[in-house]
Design a protein around this motif. Structure first.
Motif, PDB file in Angstrom:
ATOM      1  N   PHE A  12       0.817  -1.217   0.000  1.00 22.48           N
ATOM      2  CA  PHE A  12       0.000   0.000   0.000  1.00 22.48           C
ATOM      3  C   PHE A  12       0.848   1.263   0.000  1.00 22.48           C
ATOM      4  O   PHE A  12       0.359   2.340  -0.300  1.00 22.48           O
ATOM      5  N   ASP A  13       2.132   1.133   0.331  1.00 24.42           N
ATOM      6  CA  ASP A  13       3.039   2.287   0.308  1.00 24.42           C
ATOM      7  C   ASP A  13       3.148   2.894  -1.090  1.00 24.42           C
ATOM      8  O   ASP A  13       3.481   4.068  -1.232  1.00 24.42           O
ATOM      9  N   LEU A  15       0.862   3.728  -3.079  1.00 25.80           N
ATOM     10  CA  LEU A  15      -0.109   4.812  -3.237  1.00 25.80           C
ATOM     11  C   LEU A  15       0.443   6.115  -2.669  1.00 25.80           C
ATOM     12  O   LEU A  15       0.263   7.178  -3.256  1.00 25.80           O
ATOM     13  N   VAL A  16       1.139   6.033  -1.571  1.00 27.46           N
ATOM     14  CA  VAL A  16       1.755   7.220  -0.955  1.00 27.46           C
ATOM     15  C   VAL A  16       2.948   7.677  -1.804  1.00 27.46           C
ATOM     16  O   VAL A  16       3.106   8.860  -2.093  1.00 27.46           O
ATOM     17  N   ARG A  17       3.775   6.718  -2.211  1.00 36.32           N
ATOM     18  CA  ARG A  17       4.995   7.045  -2.967  1.00 36.32           C
ATOM     19  C   ARG A  17       4.692   7.828  -4.240  1.00 36.32           C
ATOM     20  O   ARG A  17       5.446   8.721  -4.624  1.00 36.32           O
ATOM     21  N   ASP A  19       1.776   9.540  -4.732  1.00 41.73           N
ATOM     22  CA  ASP A  19       0.749  10.544  -4.428  1.00 41.73           C
ATOM     23  C   ASP A  19      -0.620  10.167  -5.021  1.00 41.73           C
ATOM     24  O   ASP A  19      -1.317  10.998  -5.582  1.00 41.73           O
ATOM     25  N   GLU A  21      -2.910   8.214  -3.085  1.00 43.99           N
ATOM     26  CA  GLU A  21      -3.835   7.786  -2.039  1.00 43.99           C
ATOM     27  C   GLU A  21      -5.069   8.657  -1.937  1.00 43.99           C
ATOM     28  O   GLU A  21      -6.112   8.210  -1.481  1.00 43.99           O
ATOM     29  N   LYS A  22      -4.995   9.923  -2.391  1.00 43.27           N
ATOM     30  CA  LYS A  22      -6.162  10.807  -2.310  1.00 43.27           C
ATOM     31  C   LYS A  22      -6.549  11.388  -3.661  1.00 43.27           C
ATOM     32  O   LYS A  22      -7.371  12.292  -3.739  1.00 43.27           O
ATOM     33  N   GLU A  91       2.213  -4.717  -5.354  1.00 46.43           N
ATOM     34  CA  GLU A  91       1.947  -3.297  -5.627  1.00 46.43           C
ATOM     35  C   GLU A  91       0.959  -3.141  -6.776  1.00 46.43           C
ATOM     36  O   GLU A  91       0.089  -2.277  -6.739  1.00 46.43           O
ATOM     37  N   CYS A  94      -2.488  -3.651  -5.534  1.00 47.42           N
ATOM     38  CA  CYS A  94      -2.948  -2.467  -4.806  1.00 47.42           C
ATOM     39  C   CYS A  94      -3.382  -1.371  -5.786  1.00 47.42           C
ATOM     40  O   CYS A  94      -4.444  -0.761  -5.623  1.00 47.42           O
ATOM     41  N   TYR A  98      -7.542   0.015  -6.243  1.00 47.54           N
ATOM     42  CA  TYR A  98      -8.028   1.355  -5.929  1.00 47.54           C
ATOM     43  C   TYR A  98      -8.174   2.266  -7.149  1.00 47.54           C
ATOM     44  O   TYR A  98      -8.541   3.427  -7.005  1.00 47.54           O
TER      45      TYR A  98
END
Length: 193
Positions: A12-13, A15-17, A19, A21-22, A91, A94, A98
């Motif tokens: 799930f990292d 999505l953060v890496r 940008d 996730e939002k 990955e 994931c 989403y």
């Protein structure tokens, strides 16, 4: 039977890496098994994919376009983020889970997306949507060939039987974009409401 999918939580990292996730994003793939090349009958023309990407970018600028794939054997579709060969299977799961939409030819990532309970826009050529299509997906096939030709001859993956790739070349970007636009407008409307 409901699907069960194991997850490596560190996946799930990604999505953060990147940008994501939002931010809403669309995953795309233009590939088939890496032992094949550009002549594979399942591939939608590269210029059609690039036209589709450009139109999606113009019409839906809030969506990030993310290209997925196991390697870089096939050319880029010029997405905003090219992650071909850059992600693990975990990955990729994931990212597919989403994504607002996945656009691809019939193949492995479409089947994985189905197992993750996501919707895809699937471009069919020599394989049959009646056999390999899922109800939740938009399964597109042109009238360029009267019948899917998978396994009509033993080496059907080497080249188009008619030599024209009509099943893919006659599936026009306008038709694919119209279907994607319909799906994405509904998603955008729900997120605003």
């Amino acid at each position: 039977t409901p699907f069960y999918m194991c997850w490596d939580e560190s996946a799930f990292d990604i999505l953060v890496r990147f940008d994501l996730e939002k931010r809403p994003y669309i995953t795309l793939s233009r590939a088939c098994d890496s032992k094949y090349g550009e002549g594979h009958p399942k591939l939608w023309p590269l210029e059609y994919y690039r036209e589709l990407v450009q139109r999606l970018r113009e019409r839906f600028p809030d969506f990030v376009l993310v290209q997925l794939g196991a390697d870089r054997n096939f050319p880029s579709v010029e997405a905003d983020l090219d992650l071909r060969g850059e992600t693990s299977l975990e990955e990729t799961k994931c990212l597919l889970k989403y994504a607002s939409l996945h656009i691809d030819v019939e193949g492995g990532l479409v089947h994985l997306r189905h197992a993750l309970q996501g919707r895809s826009l699937v471009l069919f050529g020599p394989t049959s949507p009646e056999v390999f299509g899922y109800r939740e997906n938009v399964n597109l096939r042109s009238c360029g060939c009267p019948q899917p030709c998978e396994w009509v001859i033993p080496h059907w993956t080497d080249a188009c039987l008619l030599g024209t790739h009509a099943c893919m070349t006659e599936l026009m970007p306008d038709e694919v974009f119209a279907q994607a636009e319909d799906i994405l407008k509904k998603i955008s409307h729900r997120s605003v409401a």
